[in-house]
Design a protein around this motif. Sequence first.
Motif, PDB file in Angstrom:
ATOM      1  N   ARG A  95      31.713  28.713  20.831  1.00 45.30           N
ATOM      2  CA  ARG A  95      32.317  29.770  20.790  1.00 45.30           C
ATOM      3  C   ARG A  95      33.849  29.287  21.508  1.00 45.30           C
ATOM      4  NH1 ARG A  95      29.439  30.238  17.587  1.00 45.30           N
ATOM      5  NH2 ARG A  95      27.670  31.996  17.540  1.00 45.30           N
ATOM      6  N   ARG A  96      34.964  29.754  21.044  1.00 44.25           N
ATOM      7  CA  ARG A  96      36.157  29.668  21.510  1.00 44.25           C
ATOM      8  C   ARG A  96      36.375  30.995  22.215  1.00 44.25           C
ATOM      9  NH1 ARG A  96      38.809  24.868  21.653  1.00 44.25           N
ATOM     10  NH2 ARG A  96      37.921  23.439  20.068  1.00 44.25           N
ATOM     11  N   LEU A  97      37.163  31.064  23.341  1.00 45.14           N
ATOM     12  CA  LEU A  97      37.324  32.258  24.429  1.00 45.14           C
ATOM     13  C   LEU A  97      38.641  32.532  24.457  1.00 45.14           C
ATOM     14  CD1 LEU A  97      34.844  31.078  27.356  1.00 45.14           C
ATOM     15  CD2 LEU A  97      34.315  32.392  25.291  1.00 45.14           C
ATOM     16  N   ARG A  98      38.900  33.879  24.266  1.00 37.58           N
ATOM     17  CA  ARG A  98      40.246  34.394  24.466  1.00 37.58           C
ATOM     18  C   ARG A  98      40.135  35.747  25.091  1.00 37.58           C
ATOM     19  NH1 ARG A  98      45.199  33.722  24.201  1.00 37.58           N
ATOM     20  NH2 ARG A  98      45.108  31.742  23.030  1.00 37.58           N
ATOM     21  N   VAL A  99      41.096  35.721  26.229  1.00 40.06           N
ATOM     22  CA  VAL A  99      40.929  37.003  27.107  1.00 40.06           C
ATOM     23  C   VAL A  99      41.763  37.894  26.264  1.00 40.06           C
ATOM     24  CG1 VAL A  99      41.714  38.170  29.308  1.00 40.06           C
ATOM     25  CG2 VAL A  99      41.016  35.401  29.153  1.00 40.06           C
ATOM     26  N   THR A 100      41.153  39.184  26.339  1.00 41.46           N
ATOM     27  CA  THR A 100      41.746  40.416  25.773  1.00 41.46           C
ATOM     28  C   THR A 100      42.644  40.918  26.413  1.00 41.46           C
ATOM     29  OG1 THR A 100      40.140  41.956  26.822  1.00 41.46           O
ATOM     30  CG2 THR A 100      39.310  41.166  24.800  1.00 41.46           C
ATOM     31  N   GLU A 101      43.827  41.754  26.041  1.00 38.71           N
ATOM     32  CA  GLU A 101      44.802  42.329  26.682  1.00 38.71           C
ATOM     33  C   GLU A 101      44.337  42.980  27.857  1.00 38.71           C
ATOM     34  OE1 GLU A 101      48.186  45.916  25.998  1.00 38.71           O
ATOM     35  OE2 GLU A 101      47.628  44.390  24.226  1.00 38.71           O
ATOM     36  N   ARG A 102      43.288  43.742  28.145  1.00 39.85           N
ATOM     37  CA  ARG A 102      42.663  44.270  29.079  1.00 39.85           C
ATOM     38  C   ARG A 102      42.155  43.415  30.007  1.00 39.85           C
ATOM     39  NH1 ARG A 102      37.344  46.223  30.295  1.00 39.85           N
ATOM     40  NH2 ARG A 102      37.370  47.385  32.023  1.00 39.85           N
ATOM     41  N   GLY A 103      41.575  42.232  29.529  1.00 38.41           N
ATOM     42  CA  GLY A 103      41.175  41.109  30.460  1.00 38.41           C
ATOM     43  C   GLY A 103      42.178  40.517  31.167  1.00 38.41           C
ATOM     44  N   ALA A 104      43.216  40.343  30.593  1.00 32.42           N
ATOM     45  CA  ALA A 104      44.623  39.729  31.250  1.00 32.42           C
ATOM     46  C   ALA A 104      45.074  40.735  32.381  1.00 32.42           C
ATOM     47  CB  ALA A 104      45.607  39.607  29.930  1.00 32.42           C
ATOM     48  N   GLU A 105      45.068  41.910  31.875  1.00 30.51           N
ATOM     49  CA  GLU A 105      45.295  42.839  33.157  1.00 30.51           C
ATOM     50  C   GLU A 105      44.447  42.788  34.434  1.00 30.51           C
ATOM     51  OE1 GLU A 105      45.685  46.633  31.245  1.00 30.51           O
ATOM     52  OE2 GLU A 105      47.201  46.124  29.890  1.00 30.51           O
ATOM     53  N   VAL A 106      43.188  42.822  34.011  1.00 35.13           N
ATOM     54  CA  VAL A 106      42.213  42.556  34.917  1.00 35.13           C
ATOM     55  C   VAL A 106      41.995  41.104  35.858  1.00 35.13           C
ATOM     56  CG1 VAL A 106      39.781  42.527  35.568  1.00 35.13           C
ATOM     57  CG2 VAL A 106      40.629  44.384  33.947  1.00 35.13           C
ATOM     58  N   ALA A 107      42.547  40.339  34.964  1.00 31.48           N
ATOM     59  CA  ALA A 107      42.571  38.785  35.594  1.00 31.48           C
ATOM     60  C   ALA A 107      43.679  38.919  36.508  1.00 31.48           C
ATOM     61  CB  ALA A 107      42.693  37.849  34.521  1.00 31.48           C
ATOM     62  N   ARG A 108      44.788  39.510  36.062  1.00 31.98           N
ATOM     63  CA  ARG A 108      46.229  39.383  36.905  1.00 31.98           C
ATOM     64  C   ARG A 108      45.942  40.011  38.299  1.00 31.98           C
ATOM     65  NH1 ARG A 108      48.834  41.193  32.942  1.00 31.98           N
ATOM     66  NH2 ARG A 108      49.311  39.430  31.778  1.00 31.98           N
ATOM     67  N   ALA A 109      45.228  41.481  38.133  1.00 30.80           N
ATOM     68  CA  ALA A 109      45.183  41.973  39.217  1.00 30.80           C
ATOM     69  C   ALA A 109      43.967  41.399  40.198  1.00 30.80           C
ATOM     70  CB  ALA A 109      44.538  43.600  38.824  1.00 30.80           C
ATOM     71  N   ALA A 110      43.063  40.481  39.498  1.00 25.38           N
ATOM     72  CA  ALA A 110      42.014  40.198  40.518  1.00 25.38           C
ATOM     73  C   ALA A 110      42.537  38.833  41.043  1.00 25.38           C
ATOM     74  CB  ALA A 110      40.865  39.474  39.530  1.00 25.38           C
ATOM     75  N   VAL A 111      43.399  38.199  40.490  1.00 24.37           N
ATOM     76  CA  VAL A 111      43.927  36.822  41.170  1.00 24.37           C
ATOM     77  C   VAL A 111      44.736  37.345  42.358  1.00 24.37           C
ATOM     78  CG1 VAL A 111      45.522  35.224  40.778  1.00 24.37           C
ATOM     79  CG2 VAL A 111      43.702  35.549  39.170  1.00 24.37           C
ATOM     80  N   GLU A 112      45.808  38.542  41.916  1.00 25.84           N
ATOM     81  CA  GLU A 112      46.561  38.856  43.228  1.00 25.84           C
ATOM     82  C   GLU A 112      45.682  39.356  44.448  1.00 25.84           C
ATOM     83  OE1 GLU A 112      49.170  41.843  41.645  1.00 25.84           O
ATOM     84  OE2 GLU A 112      49.880  40.583  40.427  1.00 25.84           O
ATOM     85  N   ALA A 113      44.538  39.998  44.023  1.00 27.02           N
ATOM     86  CA  ALA A 113      43.815  40.545  45.071  1.00 27.02           C
ATOM     87  C   ALA A 113      42.843  39.554  45.922  1.00 27.02           C
ATOM     88  CB  ALA A 113      42.739  41.473  44.547  1.00 27.02           C
ATOM     89  N   VAL A 114      42.499  38.466  44.995  1.00 24.67           N
ATOM     90  CA  VAL A 114      41.900  37.313  45.565  1.00 24.67           C
ATOM     91  C   VAL A 114      42.758  36.433  46.558  1.00 24.67           C
ATOM     92  CG1 VAL A 114      40.777  34.978  45.279  1.00 24.67           C
ATOM     93  CG2 VAL A 114      39.673  37.164  44.101  1.00 24.67           C
ATOM     94  N   GLU A 115      44.090  36.349  45.955  1.00 29.47           N
ATOM     95  CA  GLU A 115      44.900  35.353  46.761  1.00 29.47           C
ATOM     96  C   GLU A 115      45.264  36.307  48.188  1.00 29.47           C
ATOM     97  OE1 GLU A 115      48.274  34.688  44.069  1.00 29.47           O
ATOM     98  OE2 GLU A 115      47.013  32.825  43.104  1.00 29.47           O
ATOM     99  N   ALA A 116      45.329  37.404  47.998  1.00 30.48           N
ATOM    100  CA  ALA A 116      45.750  38.117  49.355  1.00 30.48           C
ATOM    101  C   ALA A 116      44.558  38.135  50.223  1.00 30.48           C
ATOM    102  CB  ALA A 116      45.932  39.661  49.076  1.00 30.48           C
ATOM    103  N   ALA A 117      43.225  38.315  49.792  1.00 25.03           N
ATOM    104  CA  ALA A 117      42.031  38.266  50.542  1.00 25.03           C
ATOM    105  C   ALA A 117      42.091  36.721  50.929  1.00 25.03           C
ATOM    106  CB  ALA A 117      40.827  38.463  49.732  1.00 25.03           C
TER     107      ALA A 117
END
Length: 147
Positions: A95-117
Amino acid sequence: MTHHPDESPGFLLWQVTLGWQREMTATLAPLDLTHVQFVLLATTWWLNSQGEEPNQLTVARRAATDIKMTSQVVRKLEDKGLVERRVDPADTRARRLRVTERGAEVARAAVEAVEAADAEFFRRVPDPAALLRILRPLAAPPDETTP
Protein backbone atom coordinates in the motif's frame (compact mmCIF):
# COMPACT_ATOMS: atom_id res chain seq x y z
CA MET A 1 29.48 -2.89 43.89
CA THR A 2 26.03 -1.33 44.08
CA HIS A 3 25.59 2.06 42.45
CA HIS A 4 23.13 4.73 43.33
CA PRO A 5 20.27 4.86 40.76
CA ASP A 6 21.26 8.43 39.86
CA GLU A 7 24.57 6.99 38.59
CA SER A 8 22.86 4.62 36.16
CA PRO A 9 22.53 6.04 32.63
CA GLY A 10 19.81 3.51 31.85
CA PHE A 11 17.74 4.42 34.90
CA LEU A 12 18.09 8.15 34.22
CA LEU A 13 17.20 7.64 30.56
CA TRP A 14 14.14 5.68 31.67
CA GLN A 15 13.01 8.52 33.94
CA VAL A 16 13.59 11.16 31.27
CA THR A 17 11.79 9.05 28.66
CA LEU A 18 8.73 8.62 30.87
CA GLY A 19 8.54 12.35 31.58
CA TRP A 20 8.99 13.20 27.91
CA GLN A 21 6.32 10.65 26.88
CA ARG A 22 3.86 12.22 29.34
CA GLU A 23 4.53 15.61 27.74
CA MET A 24 4.02 14.21 24.23
CA THR A 25 0.76 12.53 25.25
CA ALA A 26 -0.57 15.78 26.73
CA THR A 27 0.63 17.81 23.73
CA LEU A 28 -0.98 15.51 21.14
CA ALA A 29 -4.27 14.83 22.97
CA PRO A 30 -5.99 18.03 21.72
CA LEU A 31 -5.17 16.92 18.16
CA ASP A 32 -6.69 13.47 18.81
CA LEU A 33 -3.38 11.74 18.07
CA THR A 34 -1.41 9.18 20.00
CA HIS A 35 2.35 9.56 19.91
CA VAL A 36 2.82 6.67 17.47
CA GLN A 37 0.04 8.07 15.25
CA PHE A 38 1.88 11.39 15.25
CA VAL A 39 5.20 9.78 14.35
CA LEU A 40 3.73 7.82 11.44
CA LEU A 41 1.62 10.74 10.20
CA ALA A 42 4.57 13.15 10.39
CA THR A 43 6.90 10.65 8.71
CA THR A 44 4.45 10.09 5.86
CA TRP A 45 3.82 13.84 5.54
CA TRP A 46 7.57 14.52 5.41
CA LEU A 47 8.18 11.80 2.80
CA ASN A 48 5.26 13.11 0.72
CA SER A 49 6.77 16.61 0.91
CA GLN A 50 9.98 15.15 -0.55
CA GLY A 51 8.00 13.89 -3.56
CA GLU A 52 7.69 10.32 -2.32
CA GLU A 53 4.57 8.22 -2.00
CA PRO A 54 6.03 5.62 0.37
CA ASN A 55 4.70 2.19 1.12
CA GLN A 56 4.04 1.14 4.70
CA LEU A 57 7.38 -0.70 4.94
CA THR A 58 9.28 2.48 3.98
CA VAL A 59 7.39 4.49 6.59
CA ALA A 60 7.98 1.82 9.24
CA ARG A 61 11.71 1.73 8.49
CA ARG A 62 12.02 5.53 8.50
CA ALA A 63 10.08 5.77 11.79
CA ALA A 64 11.82 2.70 13.30
CA THR A 65 8.47 1.05 14.06
CA ASP A 66 7.28 -2.53 13.78
CA ILE A 67 5.71 -3.16 10.36
CA LYS A 68 2.60 -4.94 11.72
CA MET A 69 1.97 -2.19 14.26
CA THR A 70 2.58 0.39 11.53
CA SER A 71 -0.08 -1.22 9.36
CA GLN A 72 -2.60 -1.13 12.22
CA VAL A 73 -1.86 2.49 13.09
CA VAL A 74 -1.95 3.59 9.44
CA ARG A 75 -5.40 2.00 9.15
CA LYS A 76 -6.48 4.07 12.15
CA LEU A 77 -5.07 7.22 10.51
CA GLU A 78 -6.99 6.28 7.36
CA ASP A 79 -10.19 5.87 9.43
CA LYS A 80 -9.61 9.38 10.79
CA GLY A 81 -9.31 10.73 7.23
CA LEU A 82 -5.67 11.74 7.69
CA VAL A 83 -4.00 9.25 5.33
CA GLU A 84 -5.00 7.49 2.13
CA ARG A 85 -3.73 3.98 1.41
CA ARG A 86 -3.58 3.01 -2.26
CA VAL A 87 -2.64 -0.27 -3.86
CA ASP A 88 0.89 -0.11 -5.26
CA PRO A 89 0.65 -0.80 -9.01
CA ALA A 90 4.07 -2.50 -8.90
CA ASP A 91 3.10 -4.81 -6.00
CA THR A 92 -0.60 -5.33 -5.30
CA ARG A 93 0.23 -6.61 -1.78
CA ALA A 94 1.79 -3.25 -0.84
CA ARG A 95 0.00 0.00 0.00
CA ARG A 96 1.28 3.45 -0.96
CA LEU A 97 0.58 6.22 1.53
CA ARG A 98 -0.44 9.80 0.92
CA VAL A 99 -1.46 12.28 3.60
CA THR A 100 -4.83 13.91 2.91
CA GLU A 101 -5.30 17.67 2.92
CA ARG A 102 -6.75 17.41 6.42
CA GLY A 103 -3.90 15.10 7.42
CA ALA A 104 -1.36 17.68 6.24
CA GLU A 105 -3.06 20.36 8.36
CA VAL A 106 -3.04 18.09 11.41
CA ALA A 107 0.56 17.03 10.76
CA ARG A 108 1.69 20.67 10.48
CA ALA A 109 -0.08 21.61 13.71
CA ALA A 110 1.22 18.51 15.50
CA VAL A 111 4.83 19.08 14.43
CA GLU A 112 4.64 22.68 15.66
CA ALA A 113 3.12 21.58 18.98
CA VAL A 114 5.67 18.80 19.47
CA GLU A 115 8.60 21.06 18.61
CA ALA A 116 7.36 23.64 21.15
CA ALA A 117 6.87 20.92 23.77
CA ASP A 118 10.36 19.55 23.06
CA ALA A 119 11.87 23.03 23.42
CA GLU A 120 10.14 23.48 26.76
CA PHE A 121 10.97 19.99 28.02
CA PHE A 122 14.66 20.23 27.12
CA ARG A 123 15.11 23.89 28.11
CA ARG A 124 17.10 22.83 31.19
CA VAL A 125 19.73 21.13 29.03
CA PRO A 126 22.69 23.54 28.96
CA ASP A 127 24.05 22.33 25.61
CA PRO A 128 21.31 20.89 23.34
CA ALA A 129 23.81 20.27 20.51
CA ALA A 130 25.89 18.08 22.85
CA LEU A 131 22.77 16.13 23.82
CA LEU A 132 22.05 15.47 20.14
CA ARG A 133 25.63 14.28 19.58
CA ILE A 134 25.23 11.86 22.51
CA LEU A 135 21.82 10.55 21.43
CA ARG A 136 22.45 10.09 17.68
CA PRO A 137 24.69 7.01 18.02
CA LEU A 138 22.23 5.47 20.47
CA ALA A 139 19.32 6.03 18.07
CA ALA A 140 21.14 4.57 15.07
CA PRO A 141 20.55 0.92 14.26
CA PRO A 142 23.35 -1.36 15.45
CA ASP A 143 26.16 -1.81 12.96
CA GLU A 144 25.48 -5.17 11.33
CA THR A 145 29.20 -5.72 10.70
CA THR A 146 29.96 -5.60 14.43
CA PRO A 147 29.82 -9.07 16.07
